[in-house]
Design an enzyme around this catalytic site. Structure first.
Site, PDB file in Angstrom:
ATOM      1  N   HIS A 270      -0.987   9.046  11.189  1.00  0.00           N
ATOM      2  CA  HIS A 270      -1.559   8.299  10.660  1.00  0.00           C
ATOM      3  C   HIS A 270      -0.700   6.847  10.470  1.00  0.00           C
ATOM      4  O   HIS A 270       0.334   6.996   9.442  1.00  0.00           O
ATOM      5  CB  HIS A 270      -2.196   8.519   9.185  1.00  0.00           C
ATOM      6  CG  HIS A 270      -2.938   9.626   9.315  1.00  0.00           C
ATOM      7  ND1 HIS A 270      -3.371  10.479   8.229  1.00  0.00           N
ATOM      8  CD2 HIS A 270      -3.786  10.116  10.013  1.00  0.00           C
ATOM      9  CE1 HIS A 270      -4.206  11.202   8.640  1.00  0.00           C
ATOM     10  NE2 HIS A 270      -4.589  11.194   9.692  1.00  0.00           N
TER      11      HIS A 270
ATOM     12  N   MET B 244      -1.259  13.220   3.209  1.00  0.00           N
ATOM     13  CA  MET B 244      -2.254  13.033   2.013  1.00  0.00           C
ATOM     14  C   MET B 244      -3.618  13.653   2.854  1.00  0.00           C
ATOM     15  O   MET B 244      -3.762  13.521   3.759  1.00  0.00           O
ATOM     16  CB  MET B 244      -2.372  11.720   1.385  1.00  0.00           C
ATOM     17  CG  MET B 244      -1.357  11.145   0.468  1.00  0.00           C
ATOM     18  SD  MET B 244      -1.818   9.716  -0.463  1.00  0.00           S
ATOM     19  CE  MET B 244      -1.740   8.632   1.093  1.00  0.00           C
TER      20      MET B 244
ATOM     21  N   ASP C  10      -7.218  15.845   6.457  1.00  0.00           N
ATOM     22  CA  ASP C  10      -7.269  15.689   8.248  1.00  0.00           C
ATOM     23  C   ASP C  10      -6.651  16.758   9.006  1.00  0.00           C
ATOM     24  O   ASP C  10      -5.453  17.224   8.630  1.00  0.00           O
ATOM     25  CB  ASP C  10      -6.562  14.211   8.339  1.00  0.00           C
ATOM     26  CG  ASP C  10      -7.102  13.645   9.970  1.00  0.00           C
ATOM     27  OD1 ASP C  10      -8.123  14.403  10.441  1.00  0.00           O
ATOM     28  OD2 ASP C  10      -6.455  12.957  10.328  1.00  0.00           O
TER      29      ASP C  10
ATOM     30  N   SER D 115       0.984  12.609   8.381  1.00  0.00           N
ATOM     31  CA  SER D 115       0.595  11.513   7.765  1.00  0.00           C
ATOM     32  C   SER D 115       1.744  11.073   6.975  1.00  0.00           C
ATOM     33  O   SER D 115       2.903  10.868   7.285  1.00  0.00           O
ATOM     34  CB  SER D 115      -0.532  11.736   6.896  1.00  0.00           C
ATOM     35  OG  SER D 115      -1.053  10.438   6.397  1.00  0.00           O
ATOM     36  N   THR D 116       1.641  10.931   5.635  1.00  0.00           N
ATOM     37  CA  THR D 116       2.709  10.571   4.442  1.00  0.00           C
ATOM     38  C   THR D 116       3.786  11.281   4.783  1.00  0.00           C
ATOM     39  O   THR D 116       3.738  12.639   4.634  1.00  0.00           O
ATOM     40  CB  THR D 116       2.202  10.553   3.122  1.00  0.00           C
ATOM     41  OG1 THR D 116       0.900   9.870   2.950  1.00  0.00           O
ATOM     42  CG2 THR D 116       3.277   9.910   2.371  1.00  0.00           C
TER      43      THR D 116
END
Length: 368
Positions: A214, A308, A311, A187-188
């Site tokens: 993401h 973050m 998940d 993600s991030t």
């Protein structure tokens, strides 16, 4: 109890309307204080020097100096956490990916173009990402850029790998000759992490790669194209009906969960936009892992990198419960955000914790 000191935010946008809207988003924040505004990139560079903010929101398209040019100069001279605001046009998505390479922590897609009257739709996302970025280590954002090309020959130097942290026993039985599949969730900070890992995979690798990053629709296509230009393996945004092939990486499109369908000895991709987002994410790493847990005629390598939230950790439990699975998590040393890997490690199901630059080698040592 002593009140927590709020982090300082500088808002950079050429639209007075947008500056006012974004400022209003943080009026009630206990974590973020807006300390200034800037009208373009040149103005932003001066304001960063005088105001010394902890975090900056930066529009991509601005006169005098745009957000990309400003970001390059900021990261070279006065590094600070930057969250980009981008349009979903092709130019906007490509510029956003450049910004990720140049050191931006994250980005938020404007819902309806440069002047978004409905910016309130992304208020929660923007506030969360700004609050998160304000606590990111800038040293990690200044990692050197890669120059890998498709013509580059990569050889995994397994002997010189830094030692990994063994957290778990090896899978019940691991035969390198069995069919393999690599599953990656991030993600991030993910675009830069993926560039570090995917560009080092050899074109003759004996496994397909499924990736969940993401990102909203539109941005995943630009990311896949960018990775494909830099990699030896073929990287593409996944499409319905794609047959999985060794030496190919399939990136889940924004807005779709990535699932598989077995057809004889082959597996094809199913894109699912019917199941709701999982914990706010579609595509979801949990869904990718859970869906793969239905098939145990191949061994799986599950890799969870910077991001973050948590998940992937729930899906990892299901994945590990069916068949041979090696789980690899990115270490806190290199994570831009140590959320998803930390949550995975806390399941006690991760086999190895590896710095980002060694994840490719960690994957390859389990493949034929």
């Amino acid at each position: 109890m002593e009140q927590l000191q709020r982090k300082k935010l500088l808002i950079v946008d050429d639209s007075a309307f947008m500056r006012k809207l974004i400022t209003d988003f943080f009026n009630d924040s206990k974590l973020i204080e807006v300390v200034g505004i800037a009208r373009n990139g040149k103005d932003a560079i001066q304001k960063i020097k005088s105001l010394q903010p902890d975090v900056v929101t930066m529009d991509v398209e601005m006169p005098v100096m745009n957000g990309i040019e400003a970001l390059k100069e900021i990261m070279a001279e006065t590094p600070v956490a930057v969250v980009m605001l981008s349009s979903t046009t092709q130019k906007g998505t490509e510029s956003t990916l450049l910004a990720m390479e140049y050191g931006a922590v994250d980005f938020v897609a404007k819902p309806s173009g440069t002047i978004s009257l409905d910016l309130h739709k992304i208020k929660k996302e923007l506030v969360e990402k700004v609050e998160n970025a304000a606590n990111v280590s800038i040293i990690k954002m200044k990692r050197p850029q890669l120059e890998t090309k498709k013509t580059t020959i990569f050889s995994a130097d397994l002997k010189n790998m830094k030692p990994v942290i063994p957290l778990n026993t090896k899978p019940r039985s691991w035969n390198k000759q069995n069919k393999k599949m690599v599953l990656i969730g991030t993600s991030t900070g993910g675009p830069r992490a993926l560039q570090e890992v995917i560009t080092k995979l050899p074109k003759d690798m004996q496994a397909p790669v499924l990736i969940v990053q993401h990102m909203p629709a539109g941005f995943t296509k630009s990311l896949a194209d960018r990775l494909n230009q830099l990699s030896q393996i073929e990287v593409k945004e996944a499409e319905n009906g794609d047959i999985l092939r060794n030496g190919y990486a399939y990136l889940a499109p924004g807005g779709y969960h990535l699932r598989l369908n077995k057809m004889g000895n082959d597996y094809s991709i199913i894109l699912d936009n019917v199941e709701p987002p999982r914990a706010g994410h579609r595509p979801s790493v949990d869904v990718l892992f859970e869906d793969n847990s239905r098939f145990n005629d191949f061994d799986k390598l599950a890799v969870i990198m910077t991001g973050m939230g948590s998940d992937g950790s729930s899906g990892l439990r299901k994945l590990k419960g069916n068949g041979n699975v090696v789980a690899i998590a990115e270490s806190s040393n290199t994570c831009i955000v140590y959320g998803m890997p930390k949550a995975a490690i806390e399941t006690n199901l991760v086999n190895e914790v590896v710095d980002l630059e060694n994840i490719t080698q960690a994957i390859l040592k389990y493949l034929p």
